[in-house]
Design a protein around this motif. Sequence first.
Motif, PDB file in Angstrom:
ATOM      1  N   GLU A 353       0.822  -1.206   0.000  1.00  0.00           N
ATOM      2  CA  GLU A 353       0.000   0.000   0.000  1.00  0.00           C
ATOM      3  C   GLU A 353       0.859   1.259   0.000  1.00  0.00           C
ATOM      4  OE1 GLU A 353      -2.282  -0.605   3.527  1.00  0.00           O
ATOM      5  OE2 GLU A 353      -3.780  -1.881   2.539  1.00  0.00           O
ATOM      6  N   ASN A 354       2.177   1.085   0.097  1.00  0.00           N
ATOM      7  CA  ASN A 354       3.111   2.208   0.180  1.00  0.00           C
ATOM      8  C   ASN A 354       3.388   2.756  -1.222  1.00  0.00           C
ATOM      9  OD1 ASN A 354       5.781   3.573   0.206  1.00  0.00           O
ATOM     10  ND2 ASN A 354       5.771   3.014   2.372  1.00  0.00           N
ATOM     11  N   VAL A 355       3.050   4.019  -1.451  1.00  0.00           N
ATOM     12  CA  VAL A 355       3.188   4.597  -2.793  1.00  0.00           C
ATOM     13  C   VAL A 355       4.655   4.703  -3.204  1.00  0.00           C
ATOM     14  CG1 VAL A 355       1.004   5.845  -2.714  1.00  0.00           C
ATOM     15  CG2 VAL A 355       3.072   6.940  -1.824  1.00  0.00           C
ATOM     16  N   ASP A 356       5.563   4.892  -2.251  1.00  0.00           N
ATOM     17  CA  ASP A 356       6.992   4.966  -2.579  1.00  0.00           C
ATOM     18  C   ASP A 356       7.494   3.610  -3.082  1.00  0.00           C
ATOM     19  OD1 ASP A 356       7.230   7.660  -1.819  1.00  0.00           O
ATOM     20  OD2 ASP A 356       7.480   7.098   0.282  1.00  0.00           O
ATOM     21  N   TYR A 357       7.032   2.532  -2.433  1.00  0.00           N
ATOM     22  CA  TYR A 357       7.418   1.196  -2.874  1.00  0.00           C
ATOM     23  C   TYR A 357       6.844   0.902  -4.257  1.00  0.00           C
ATOM     24  CZ  TYR A 357       8.099  -3.874  -2.842  1.00  0.00           C
ATOM     25  OH  TYR A 357       8.459  -5.159  -3.161  1.00  0.00           O
ATOM     26  N   GLN A 358       5.592   1.245  -4.452  1.00  0.00           N
ATOM     27  CA  GLN A 358       4.959   1.022  -5.754  1.00  0.00           C
ATOM     28  C   GLN A 358       5.708   1.746  -6.859  1.00  0.00           C
ATOM     29  OE1 GLN A 358       0.890   2.250  -5.308  1.00  0.00           O
ATOM     30  NE2 GLN A 358       0.430   0.744  -3.727  1.00  0.00           N
TER      31      GLN A 358
END
Length: 441
Positions: A353-358
């Motif tokens: 759910e982490n946008v940085d990881y995505q």
Amino acid sequence: MTFKAKSLYGACAAMALATGASAQDTTLTIATVNNGDMIRMQGLTADFATKHPDIALEWVTLEENVLRQRVTTDIATGGGQYDVLTIGNYEVPIWARQDWLTPLEGMPEGYDADDILPAIAGGLSVDGTLYAAPFYGESAMVMYRTDLAEAAGIDMPDQPTWTDIKAAAEAMTDEEAGIYGICLRGKPGWGENMAFITAMSNSYGARWFDGDWNAQFDSPEWNATLTDYLDLMNNYGPPGASSNGFNENLSLFQQGKCGMWIDATVAASFVTDADDSTVADSVGFAQFPNKEGVDNHGNWLWSWNLAIPASTDAPDAAKAFVAWATSKDYTALVAQEEGWSAAPPGTRTSLYENVDYQAEAPFAEMTLNSINAVDTTKPSVQEIPYTGAQFVAIPEFQGIGTAVGQIFSAALAGQMDVDQALQSAQQQTQREMDRAGYHDK
């Protein structure tokens, strides 16, 4: 292959030698596997030392097959050699039912066990109690060179068939340039070549046993599986493939010598790391292949986990380490030091759910979808008496799977043909199951 964490690990080791263990009240001996994520963890343990100055760490880092042999022997005999074990989701429920593992109850505040992906947590729990904490989780997928595919006119579908894979392997093979169309596991072991071949057999509609626990290597599905596996490897694979496992194939892919590699999703962060991979900017991903007419993409589900043997004399210190190494804070530490794409994958909902990881991990969606698609209660499309994914969840599988792995590795090395290998696997497996009394159960 090299990992940035190795230099950190060396620095930490030197610091430990300089300070000695005399300042610590407790020393934990940790048995772990020699893969990239675990080496990275060792390089980051200065953070743990800062938070727990009273706990010293000693590492026993081993090749996968050796690790399994040693920790299995130690825990089965109550040897007490290790305080923390790196084990798979195959061992956890079997060992927990033998009272060999310490339940992971009362984890430190903020650990958030509910954040662990349900598919992963389910494989590590017995009667609702967690007996190991996942360090990373994985399914399997196709990793391929997009530049080679484009040059060869190959359009890799998101859900390829084995016919697609064979065509791509043939088109991308360039032996004069030292590029092989496909790299697959050949090193013998129930968790090495048999992890891949079992997943492949699942996708072909095969099964290890029928409902009466009779071995099924004499089936047409197994014949098709092994025939196509050997055909791919003999025609489009690298030389000496019978000695190649996960680490060897990772190195080959990073060096640009493999057009495709079908293996664990956890490899994605290493093949896309520009510091270690010469092809980092040219990697595409696709779902594990299936056989035409068989709706099953392999059903591979694995996690490397940290567990505490019941024989430890330092359960509280061991629990503190396990909590540190598998926490959301550790994930953030890895991201801070090496970027979000290096975060241990496949364990926590919050990571996906982490946008940085995505944004940094182009493989994130494929990894999560692959894990969520696995049904460990039904790895084969046929009726079966067992659970598992790329393994059979019975205590005898460790020995049987390794024996069959040796047979299939010998076939890959040219020492026997398909029919001989399957006949030998059938006889050996049936004999061991008869000896274990499964037909009386």
